[in-house]
Design a protein around this motif. Structure first.
Motif, PDB file in Angstrom:
ATOM      1  N   ARG A   1      18.687  20.497 -60.151  1.00  0.00           N
ATOM      2  CA  ARG A   1      19.078  20.287 -61.538  1.00  0.00           C
ATOM      3  C   ARG A   1      19.130  18.789 -61.847  1.00  0.00           C
ATOM      4  O   ARG A   1      19.266  17.963 -60.934  1.00  0.00           O
ATOM      5  CB  ARG A   1      20.459  20.913 -61.788  1.00  0.00           C
ATOM      6  CG  ARG A   1      20.516  22.417 -61.506  1.00  0.00           C
ATOM      7  CD  ARG A   1      21.853  23.022 -61.953  1.00  0.00           C
ATOM      8  NE  ARG A   1      22.992  22.320 -61.369  1.00  0.00           N
ATOM      9  CZ  ARG A   1      23.493  22.589 -60.173  1.00  0.00           C
ATOM     10  NH1 ARG A   1      22.957  23.546 -59.431  1.00  0.00           N
ATOM     11  NH2 ARG A   1      24.536  21.915 -59.728  1.00  0.00           N
ATOM     12  N   PRO A   2      19.028  18.399 -63.090  1.00  0.00           N
ATOM     13  CA  PRO A   2      19.050  16.968 -63.448  1.00  0.00           C
ATOM     14  C   PRO A   2      20.310  16.253 -62.998  1.00  0.00           C
ATOM     15  O   PRO A   2      20.307  15.024 -62.850  1.00  0.00           O
ATOM     16  CB  PRO A   2      18.935  16.995 -64.969  1.00  0.00           C
ATOM     17  CG  PRO A   2      18.237  18.283 -65.273  1.00  0.00           C
ATOM     18  CD  PRO A   2      18.739  19.256 -64.259  1.00  0.00           C
ATOM     19  N   GLU A   3      21.397  16.994 -62.760  1.00  0.00           N
ATOM     20  CA  GLU A   3      22.639  16.364 -62.316  1.00  0.00           C
ATOM     21  C   GLU A   3      22.467  15.628 -60.982  1.00  0.00           C
ATOM     22  O   GLU A   3      23.185  14.661 -60.694  1.00  0.00           O
ATOM     23  CB  GLU A   3      23.747  17.401 -62.189  1.00  0.00           C
ATOM     24  CG  GLU A   3      24.303  17.912 -63.518  1.00  0.00           C
ATOM     25  CD  GLU A   3      23.347  18.868 -64.224  1.00  0.00           C
ATOM     26  OE1 GLU A   3      23.532  19.106 -65.430  1.00  0.00           O
ATOM     27  OE2 GLU A   3      22.412  19.379 -63.540  1.00  0.00           O
ATOM     28  N   TRP A   4      21.526  16.078 -60.166  1.00  0.00           N
ATOM     29  CA  TRP A   4      21.276  15.397 -58.890  1.00  0.00           C
ATOM     30  C   TRP A   4      20.802  13.966 -59.148  1.00  0.00           C
ATOM     31  O   TRP A   4      21.267  13.022 -58.508  1.00  0.00           O
ATOM     32  CB  TRP A   4      20.233  16.167 -58.092  1.00  0.00           C
ATOM     33  CG  TRP A   4      19.711  15.392 -56.910  1.00  0.00           C
ATOM     34  CD1 TRP A   4      20.300  15.254 -55.687  1.00  0.00           C
ATOM     35  CD2 TRP A   4      18.506  14.623 -56.855  1.00  0.00           C
ATOM     36  NE1 TRP A   4      19.555  14.447 -54.865  1.00  0.00           N
ATOM     37  CE2 TRP A   4      18.429  14.037 -55.571  1.00  0.00           C
ATOM     38  CE3 TRP A   4      17.487  14.369 -57.773  1.00  0.00           C
ATOM     39  CZ2 TRP A   4      17.373  13.228 -55.179  1.00  0.00           C
ATOM     40  CZ3 TRP A   4      16.436  13.563 -57.382  1.00  0.00           C
ATOM     41  CH2 TRP A   4      16.381  13.000 -56.095  1.00  0.00           C
ATOM     42  N   LEU A   5      19.868  13.788 -60.065  1.00  0.00           N
ATOM     43  CA  LEU A   5      19.366  12.459 -60.385  1.00  0.00           C
ATOM     44  C   LEU A   5      20.474  11.580 -60.935  1.00  0.00           C
ATOM     45  O   LEU A   5      20.593  10.397 -60.570  1.00  0.00           O
ATOM     46  CB  LEU A   5      18.208  12.561 -61.382  1.00  0.00           C
ATOM     47  CG  LEU A   5      17.607  11.239 -61.863  1.00  0.00           C
ATOM     48  CD1 LEU A   5      17.057  10.438 -60.689  1.00  0.00           C
ATOM     49  CD2 LEU A   5      16.521  11.496 -62.908  1.00  0.00           C
ATOM     50  N   LYS A   6      21.315  12.149 -61.795  1.00  0.00           N
ATOM     51  CA  LYS A   6      22.414  11.377 -62.366  1.00  0.00           C
ATOM     52  C   LYS A   6      23.384  10.925 -61.279  1.00  0.00           C
ATOM     53  O   LYS A   6      23.904   9.795 -61.316  1.00  0.00           O
ATOM     54  CB  LYS A   6      23.146  12.206 -63.415  1.00  0.00           C
ATOM     55  CG  LYS A   6      22.280  12.562 -64.618  1.00  0.00           C
ATOM     56  CD  LYS A   6      23.033  13.467 -65.585  1.00  0.00           C
ATOM     57  CE  LYS A   6      22.154  13.860 -66.770  1.00  0.00           C
ATOM     58  NZ  LYS A   6      22.854  14.783 -67.707  1.00  0.00           N
ATOM     59  N   ALA A   7      23.622  11.797 -60.266  1.00  0.00           N
ATOM     60  CA  ALA A   7      24.516  11.433 -59.166  1.00  0.00           C
ATOM     61  C   ALA A   7      23.924  10.300 -58.327  1.00  0.00           C
ATOM     62  O   ALA A   7      24.652   9.394 -57.883  1.00  0.00           O
ATOM     63  CB  ALA A   7      24.788  12.652 -58.293  1.00  0.00           C
TER      64      ALA A   7
ATOM     65  N   PRO B   1      23.614  20.659 -52.857  1.00  0.00           N
ATOM     66  CA  PRO B   1      24.574  21.144 -53.864  1.00  0.00           C
ATOM     67  C   PRO B   1      23.983  21.265 -55.265  1.00  0.00           C
ATOM     68  O   PRO B   1      24.604  21.879 -56.144  1.00  0.00           O
ATOM     69  CB  PRO B   1      25.677  20.074 -53.835  1.00  0.00           C
ATOM     70  CG  PRO B   1      25.513  19.370 -52.524  1.00  0.00           C
ATOM     71  CD  PRO B   1      24.050  19.397 -52.257  1.00  0.00           C
ATOM     72  N   TYR B   2      22.808  20.715 -55.485  1.00  0.00           N
ATOM     73  CA  TYR B   2      22.217  20.702 -56.831  1.00  0.00           C
ATOM     74  C   TYR B   2      20.995  21.616 -56.954  1.00  0.00           C
ATOM     75  O   TYR B   2      20.287  21.563 -57.958  1.00  0.00           O
ATOM     76  CB  TYR B   2      21.805  19.273 -57.200  1.00  0.00           C
ATOM     77  CG  TYR B   2      22.963  18.303 -57.209  1.00  0.00           C
ATOM     78  CD1 TYR B   2      23.744  18.130 -58.354  1.00  0.00           C
ATOM     79  CD2 TYR B   2      23.280  17.564 -56.074  1.00  0.00           C
ATOM     80  CE1 TYR B   2      24.798  17.232 -58.366  1.00  0.00           C
ATOM     81  CE2 TYR B   2      24.340  16.672 -56.070  1.00  0.00           C
ATOM     82  CZ  TYR B   2      25.099  16.512 -57.219  1.00  0.00           C
ATOM     83  OH  TYR B   2      26.159  15.621 -57.224  1.00  0.00           O
ATOM     84  N   TYR B   3      20.738  22.425 -55.913  1.00  0.00           N
ATOM     85  CA  TYR B   3      19.601  23.340 -56.004  1.00  0.00           C
ATOM     86  C   TYR B   3      19.718  24.241 -57.221  1.00  0.00           C
ATOM     87  O   TYR B   3      20.809  24.745 -57.544  1.00  0.00           O
ATOM     88  CB  TYR B   3      19.506  24.213 -54.756  1.00  0.00           C
ATOM     89  CG  TYR B   3      18.820  23.541 -53.584  1.00  0.00           C
ATOM     90  CD1 TYR B   3      17.657  22.803 -53.749  1.00  0.00           C
ATOM     91  CD2 TYR B   3      19.339  23.665 -52.294  1.00  0.00           C
ATOM     92  CE1 TYR B   3      17.047  22.189 -52.680  1.00  0.00           C
ATOM     93  CE2 TYR B   3      18.728  23.074 -51.214  1.00  0.00           C
ATOM     94  CZ  TYR B   3      17.576  22.331 -51.414  1.00  0.00           C
ATOM     95  OH  TYR B   3      16.974  21.730 -50.345  1.00  0.00           O
ATOM     96  N   LEU B   4      18.592  24.445 -57.872  1.00  0.00           N
ATOM     97  CA  LEU B   4      18.569  25.357 -59.016  1.00  0.00           C
ATOM     98  C   LEU B   4      18.857  26.779 -58.578  1.00  0.00           C
ATOM     99  O   LEU B   4      19.492  27.549 -59.298  1.00  0.00           O
ATOM    100  CB  LEU B   4      17.201  25.286 -59.714  1.00  0.00           C
ATOM    101  CG  LEU B   4      17.054  26.104 -60.993  1.00  0.00           C
ATOM    102  CD1 LEU B   4      17.981  25.557 -62.074  1.00  0.00           C
ATOM    103  CD2 LEU B   4      15.603  26.085 -61.469  1.00  0.00           C
TER     104      LEU B   4
END
Length: 302
Positions: free
Chosen positions: A263-269, A281-284
């Motif tokens: 998910r895009p949250e991985w990039l933000k992290a 933890p960010y797998y779709l």
């Protein structure tokens, strides 16, 4: 070498120099004539006896007609020097033709370079192979002097090779070796160090289906901020696929290549912590559904 047989009534065969006595020219034939007595005539072979009682077998087909036991024949053996020279000339002409066609344009040594690096992967690239008249037998990649897996299949259709499972911040040396019908050639050796966790420049992101164009544009800006790259389609350099929902061309292309789908949250992290974050933890969806092994992800980021 030519062999003739004559009845005893004929004179012995010999060759004179047509140029006359004292000529420096070389005779083209050397003759030798021997007298035999026919001992026995069979269907295919005839037994001949020499005057000093030596016995030989001779093909009956080559003897004059009417020869029978007790007949006297002369057998003349001629060496044709002129024909020998013609054969030599033909042979060496063929050797020169083979040398001109196959020996003067050998295959060229391949040139290797590093195309991209991440924390755990390295993509090698080389120029198109120039083999000239030689044929390729195999192309192999070596890491730290050790051959990697099987020879590359279809080396004329690809000039890249991806190494995975490398250690973080480790230096490696690489070269490729091609085996051809004209010999074995080794490329130049290249050295490369994998990235640290803080180095995010190796990211090469591809996008799947997003909920909105605004969210997609935001991700593109974040990639520029960390000096990474993004592409429209999944390729050999793709490190991650970002999307909100399953489906789409890039999603289906990422599945068989075991590319993490997050998910895009991985990039933000990653941007927030200025450090590569674990993708698990960010797998779709669950790792088993997109072919990503849980163990390999934790190993890389320990």
């Amino acid at each position: 070498m030519m062999t003739t047989a004559t009845d005893h009534s004929h004179s012995h065969t010999h060759t004179t120099n047509p140029a006359g006595p004292g000529s420096a020219s070389r005779p083209t034939k050397q003759n030798s004539s021997i007298r035999f007595t026919v001992g026995k005539v069979d269907a295919g072979m005839t037994i001949l006896l020499t005057e000093d009682h030596h016995l030989i077998e001779f093909p009956s087909l080559l003897l004059p007609k009417g020869v029978s036991a007790g007949s006297i024949v002369n057998i003349s053996v001629n060496r044709d020097l002129e024909e020998e020279q013609n054969r030599r000339d033909e042979f060496w002409a063929l050797q020169d033709e083979i040398l001109d066609q196959f020996g003067k344009n050998p295959p060229k040594t391949p040139t290797l370079r590093v195309k991209s690096l991440t924390q755990s992967t390295c993509i090698l690239e080389w120029d198109s192979l120039v083999l000239n008249q030689a044929s390729l037998r195999s192309l192999d990649v070596y890491k730290n002097g050790v051959k990697q897996g099987h020879s590359i299949s279809n080396p004329f259709h690809t000039n890249q090779y991806k190494l995975q499972g490398l250690g973080i911040d480790h230096e490696y040396s690489f070269f490729i070796e091609i085996k051809t019908s004209a010999g074995t050639l080794r490329s130049n050796e290249v050295k490369a160090r994998t990235h640290t966790l803080e180095n995010l420049t190796g990211m090469n992101i591809c996008f799947g289906v997003f909920e909105s164009d605004a969210a997609l544009e935001e991700c593109k800006k974040l990639i520029v901020e960390i000096e990474g790259k993004w592409t429209e389609e999944v390729g050999i350099e793709t490190t991650h696929l970002l999307c909100h929902v399953q489906g789409g061309y890039n999603y289906e292309a990422a599945l068989p290549q075991s590319i993490p789908i997050v998910r895009p949250e991985w990039l933000k992290a990653c941007v927030e912590h200025k450090k590569l974050q674990a993708a698990l933890p960010y797998y779709l969806d669950q790792p088993s559904s997109n072919g990503i092994a849980r163990h390999s992800e934790t190993t890389v980021l320990e």
